[in-house]
Design a protein around this motif. Structure first.
Motif, PDB file in Angstrom:
ATOM      1  N   ARG A 171       0.865  -1.061  -0.011  1.00 58.47           N
ATOM      2  CA  ARG A 171      -0.009   0.090   0.055  1.00 58.47           C
ATOM      3  C   ARG A 171       0.940   1.269  -0.005  1.00 58.47           C
ATOM      4  NH1 ARG A 171      -0.159   2.500   5.050  1.00 58.47           N
ATOM      5  NH2 ARG A 171       0.510   1.384   6.687  1.00 58.47           N
ATOM      6  N   HIS A 174       3.258   2.677   2.989  1.00 55.24           N
ATOM      7  CA  HIS A 174       3.485   1.482   3.797  1.00 55.24           C
ATOM      8  C   HIS A 174       4.891   1.901   4.570  1.00 55.24           C
ATOM      9  CE1 HIS A 174       4.861  -2.502   4.785  1.00 55.24           C
ATOM     10  NE2 HIS A 174       3.803  -2.996   4.374  1.00 55.24           N
ATOM     11  N   LEU A 232      -6.434  -6.895   0.435  1.00 55.36           N
ATOM     12  CA  LEU A 232      -5.545  -6.819   1.601  1.00 55.36           C
ATOM     13  C   LEU A 232      -4.207  -6.038   1.588  1.00 55.36           C
ATOM     14  CD1 LEU A 232      -5.718 -10.857   2.642  1.00 55.36           C
ATOM     15  CD2 LEU A 232      -6.670  -8.841   3.707  1.00 55.36           C
ATOM     16  N   GLN A 235      -4.999  -2.369   1.555  1.00 52.52           N
ATOM     17  CA  GLN A 235      -5.552  -1.618   2.899  1.00 52.52           C
ATOM     18  C   GLN A 235      -5.019  -2.187   4.067  1.00 52.52           C
ATOM     19  OE1 GLN A 235      -9.881  -1.368   2.991  1.00 52.52           O
ATOM     20  NE2 GLN A 235      -9.850  -2.026   0.626  1.00 52.52           N
ATOM     21  N   THR A 236      -3.797  -2.900   4.243  1.00 48.70           N
ATOM     22  CA  THR A 236      -3.327  -3.670   5.446  1.00 48.70           C
ATOM     23  C   THR A 236      -1.923  -3.420   4.944  1.00 48.70           C
ATOM     24  OG1 THR A 236      -2.699  -5.783   4.688  1.00 48.70           O
ATOM     25  CG2 THR A 236      -4.921  -5.344   5.469  1.00 48.70           C
ATOM     26  N   ASP A 237      -0.736  -3.868   6.094  1.00 45.17           N
ATOM     27  CA  ASP A 237       0.703  -3.795   5.874  1.00 45.17           C
ATOM     28  C   ASP A 237       1.019  -5.323   5.321  1.00 45.17           C
ATOM     29  OD1 ASP A 237       0.796  -1.312   6.631  1.00 45.17           O
ATOM     30  OD2 ASP A 237       1.460  -1.934   8.782  1.00 45.17           O
TER      31      ASP A 237
END
Length: 296
Positions: A171, A174, A232, A235-237
């Motif tokens: 992302r 990040h 994923l 929207q996440t690490d």
């Protein structure tokens, strides 16, 4: 064997009941029963067993089903091919593909195909490699535009379509987005979206071991769905591997491509089809459009 016998048998196998087959074929249930018995008589084997819950295929029935599906599909293609050559540009083209194709040059191929054959129906589905090979053999799809398959069995043939490389995607924003070496990403959580052939995980393994590094320990296994990976990673690490063209397409969704110094694994796409099946004019036209779009 007669065409009507195969149609009745395949319909009964798909519905799991004689009543469902009769409804599908617009026949009476006794007519379907009689037709299947005629097929069993011609082959001198029992194909189905009847019970209170419907029908079940015998071992002979299970052996016949994929061949019968293939024969019926090939018959339909033969009819369509003759009509298309005569100038009646109707029929259907069925394609199995992957996000690496569907989200990059497939739309351009469809646009070009629609200009040439506007009345031909298109049926498309996202498939894994194993699903694609099975559906090619059964006649459910005409071609598969998927990743290159090493050591492809001789009943299928593949033509190179497009070559690219994987990139490391994460992302935007990040904590590791400025990383330039794979070693800096070892402690991150990675996502592998490969199916039962574990291709995605093998890419990660190759990517790290080629450069003398261990495979990251934090590895999330997900279904064969690019939507899962995209959601994923964006929207996440979690970090993932996308093809370069695919990563470029989803950059507006908040995807950042890391500027990694090491060489990334390559990725080859091919068009796979049955060796024994001549393409209809419509299928040949679609393949031509795919190849042209890939070159551009």
């Amino acid at each position: 064997m007669k065409l009507q016998q195969l149609q009745a048998f395949v319909a009964a196998a798909h519905h799991g009941s004689l009543r469902g087959a009769a409804r599908d074929l617009d026949l009476t249930q006794p007519a379907v029963t009689r037709t299947i018995r005629e097929l069993e008589g011609a082959l001198k084997v029992e194909l189905v067993t009847r019970g209170v819950r419907g029908i079940e295929l015998t071992e002979c029935g299970r052996a016949l089903l994929p061949r019968a599906e293939q024969l019926l599909a090939d018959m339909q293609r033969t009819i369509e091919s003759v009509k298309q050559v005569s100038g009646e540009l109707m029929g259907k083209v069925s394609i199995g593909t992957m996000p690496s194709v569907a989200l990059t040059f497939l739309p351009k191929a469809v646009t070009a195909f629609r200009r040439a054959m506007p009345l031909v129906k298109l049926h498309m589905q996202e498939v894994t490699v194993l699903d694609a090979l099975a559906q090619l053999r059964s006649g459910k799809i005409d071609i598969a535009a998927i990743r290159h398959v090493p050591e492809l069995e001789s009943d299928l043939v593949q033509v190179p379509l497009y070559s690219t490389q994987f990139v490391v995607a994460m992302r935007a924003g990040h904590p590791l987005e400025n990383s330039t070496r794979l070693e800096q990403l070892l402690d991150a959580e990675w996502i592998a979206t490969g199916g039962s052939d574990h291709f995605s995980q093998s890419v990660l393994t190759t990517m790290f071991t080629t450069h003398g590094l261990p495979v990251p320990k934090r590895l999330l296994h997900a279904p064969s769905s690019f939507a899962v990976a995209l959601g994923l990673v964006s929207q996440t690490d979690m970090i993932g591997c996308f093809t370069k063209a695919l990563a470029t397409m989803v950059t507006p969704l908040g995807i950042h491509v890391a500027n990694i110094e090491e060489t990334m694994p390559g990725y080859d796409l091919s068009i796979i089809s049955r060796r024994d099946l001549l393409p209809t004019p419509a299928v040949a036209q679609f393949v031509s459009c795919l190849e042209s779009a890939a070159r551009r």
